[in-house]
Scaffold this motif. Structure first.
Motif, PDB file in Angstrom:
ATOM      1  N   ASP A  43       0.787  -1.228   0.000  1.00 58.35           N
ATOM      2  CA  ASP A  43       0.000   0.000   0.000  1.00 58.35           C
ATOM      3  C   ASP A  43       0.826   1.288   0.000  1.00 58.35           C
ATOM      4  N   CYS A  44       2.162   1.181   0.018  1.00 55.59           N
ATOM      5  CA  CYS A  44       2.983   2.390   0.168  1.00 55.59           C
ATOM      6  C   CYS A  44       2.699   3.424  -0.922  1.00 55.59           C
ATOM      7  N   GLY A  45       2.605   2.965  -2.179  1.00 49.40           N
ATOM      8  CA  GLY A  45       2.375   3.895  -3.273  1.00 49.40           C
ATOM      9  C   GLY A  45       1.048   4.616  -3.145  1.00 49.40           C
ATOM     10  N   ALA A  46      -0.001   3.864  -2.810  1.00 50.19           N
ATOM     11  CA  ALA A  46      -1.333   4.458  -2.687  1.00 50.19           C
ATOM     12  C   ALA A  46      -1.431   5.391  -1.488  1.00 50.19           C
ATOM     13  N   ILE A  47      -0.729   5.046  -0.389  1.00 50.19           N
ATOM     14  CA  ILE A  47      -0.750   5.913   0.793  1.00 50.19           C
ATOM     15  C   ILE A  47      -0.078   7.249   0.493  1.00 50.19           C
ATOM     16  N   ILE A  48       1.048   7.204  -0.209  1.00 49.03           N
ATOM     17  CA  ILE A  48       1.830   8.424  -0.451  1.00 49.03           C
ATOM     18  C   ILE A  48       1.312   9.206  -1.654  1.00 49.03           C
ATOM     19  N   LEU A  49       0.969   8.497  -2.732  1.00 53.76           N
ATOM     20  CA  LEU A  49       0.600   9.161  -3.990  1.00 53.76           C
ATOM     21  C   LEU A  49      -0.905   9.244  -4.226  1.00 53.76           C
ATOM     22  N   GLY A  50      -1.665   8.485  -3.455  1.00 54.27           N
ATOM     23  CA  GLY A  50      -3.105   8.472  -3.646  1.00 54.27           C
ATOM     24  C   GLY A  50      -3.594   7.154  -4.201  1.00 54.27           C
ATOM     25  N   MET A  51      -4.835   6.792  -3.899  1.00 55.34           N
ATOM     26  CA  MET A  51      -5.404   5.512  -4.304  1.00 55.34           C
ATOM     27  C   MET A  51      -5.655   5.464  -5.815  1.00 55.34           C
ATOM     28  N   GLU A  52      -5.614   4.264  -6.340  1.00 59.51           N
ATOM     29  CA  GLU A  52      -5.902   4.013  -7.752  1.00 59.51           C
ATOM     30  C   GLU A  52      -7.202   3.227  -7.867  1.00 59.51           C
ATOM     31  N   GLU A  53      -7.872   3.361  -9.001  1.00 57.92           N
ATOM     32  CA  GLU A  53      -9.144   2.668  -9.204  1.00 57.92           C
ATOM     33  C   GLU A  53      -8.960   1.229  -9.674  1.00 57.92           C
ATOM     34  N   GLU A  54      -7.799   0.918 -10.256  1.00 62.19           N
ATOM     35  CA  GLU A  54      -7.548  -0.432 -10.757  1.00 62.19           C
ATOM     36  C   GLU A  54      -6.409  -1.076  -9.982  1.00 62.19           C
ATOM     37  N   ARG A  55      -6.547  -2.363  -9.726  1.00 64.26           N
ATOM     38  CA  ARG A  55      -5.558  -3.098  -8.942  1.00 64.26           C
ATOM     39  C   ARG A  55      -4.171  -3.036  -9.586  1.00 64.26           C
ATOM     40  N   ARG A  56      -4.106  -3.160 -10.901  1.00 64.27           N
ATOM     41  CA  ARG A  56      -2.795  -3.186 -11.553  1.00 64.27           C
ATOM     42  C   ARG A  56      -2.055  -1.865 -11.365  1.00 64.27           C
ATOM     43  N   ASN A  57      -2.791  -0.762 -11.344  1.00 64.34           N
ATOM     44  CA  ASN A  57      -2.158   0.538 -11.123  1.00 64.34           C
ATOM     45  C   ASN A  57      -1.736   0.717  -9.664  1.00 64.34           C
ATOM     46  N   TRP A  58      -2.572   0.210  -8.767  1.00 63.17           N
ATOM     47  CA  TRP A  58      -2.251   0.233  -7.334  1.00 63.17           C
ATOM     48  C   TRP A  58      -0.949  -0.548  -7.101  1.00 63.17           C
ATOM     49  N   ASP A  59      -0.875  -1.738  -7.698  1.00 61.46           N
ATOM     50  CA  ASP A  59       0.322  -2.567  -7.556  1.00 61.46           C
ATOM     51  C   ASP A  59       1.546  -1.900  -8.178  1.00 61.46           C
ATOM     52  N   LYS A  60       1.336  -1.251  -9.319  1.00 61.06           N
ATOM     53  CA  LYS A  60       2.469  -0.669 -10.047  1.00 61.06           C
ATOM     54  C   LYS A  60       3.135   0.458  -9.271  1.00 61.06           C
TER      55      LYS A  60
END
Length: 206
Positions: free
Chosen positions: A78-95
């Motif tokens: 979750d580090c990317g989503a916590i710092i940069l903001g949530m994504e709507e698609e799992r692949r983008n969240w993972d990326k």
């Protein structure tokens, strides 16, 4: 004949003392150089193998600096989503999370002298296999660590490793030998024999 045995014993003792003196000099030389070894611990996060290695390094007083990836599964996801903001698609969240974790991984592997890669019996550690390949491409010394029952699946990875260990204590003993020349008691116990006694002399003209 009565004089020969003591002479042979004396020669053997002299050779042993020479080896011990050389080994002591090497250890002193290593200590005098003040080198600190960087060891990166890659792989599964579901057991205490890192803690065992850290404790062993501390007990043996080895000049080792240990590093590792973020071992919190939730944080690394979750580090990317916590710092940069949530994504709507799992692949983008993972990326975005993977890219952020990759900063740490690439930097620490590049800085390491030795990379230890642990594969556990339960989970498929794709990241660990990738780390091993990356370390090999950089020319790093690799130690793999895994139970013997998965050796066949890891044969290509092990072929690139300088040592293949079955438990974390073997990793500590390998580091102690490489860094200071210290050897543990033989793993085979009382059955252990030197190579010349077990397999014969390798050089017919020593």
């Amino acid at each position: 004949t009565g004089v020969q045995a003591p002479l042979q014993q004396s020669a053997a003792t002299t050779r042993l003392m020479n080896v011990m003196n050389i080994s002591s000099l090497r250890r002193l030389s290593s200590s005098a150089a003040g080198r600190q070894w960087g060891v990166y611990l890659s792989g599964e996060i579901h057991s205490d193998w890192r803690e065992i290695i850290a404790k062993g390094v501390q007990e043996k007083k080895l000049p080792v600096r240990l590093s590792s990836p973020n071992t919190s599964h939730e944080d690394s996801d979750d580090c990317g989503a916590i710092i940069l903001g949530m994504e709507e698609e799992r692949r983008n969240w993972d990326k975005i999370g993977a890219n952020m974790n990759n900063i740490r991984t690439k930097t620490l592997i590049k800085d390491a002298d030795i990379v230890v890669v642990r594969f556990g019996p339960k989970y498929r550690q794709w990241n660990a296999a990738f780390d091993a390949g990356y370390a090999a491409a950089l020319g790093k010394s690799i130690i793999t660590l895994h139970p013997p029952e998965i050796s066949h699946m890891l044969k290509e990875v092990n072929a690139s490793a300088s040592a293949v260990c079955q438990d974390a204590n073997q990793v500590v003993d390998t580091l102690a030998y490489v860094i200071s020349g210290d050897l543990p008691e033989p793993r085979d116990g009382g059955d252990w024999l030197p190579i010349a006694d077990r397999l014969g002399a390798g050089n017919p003209n020593p």
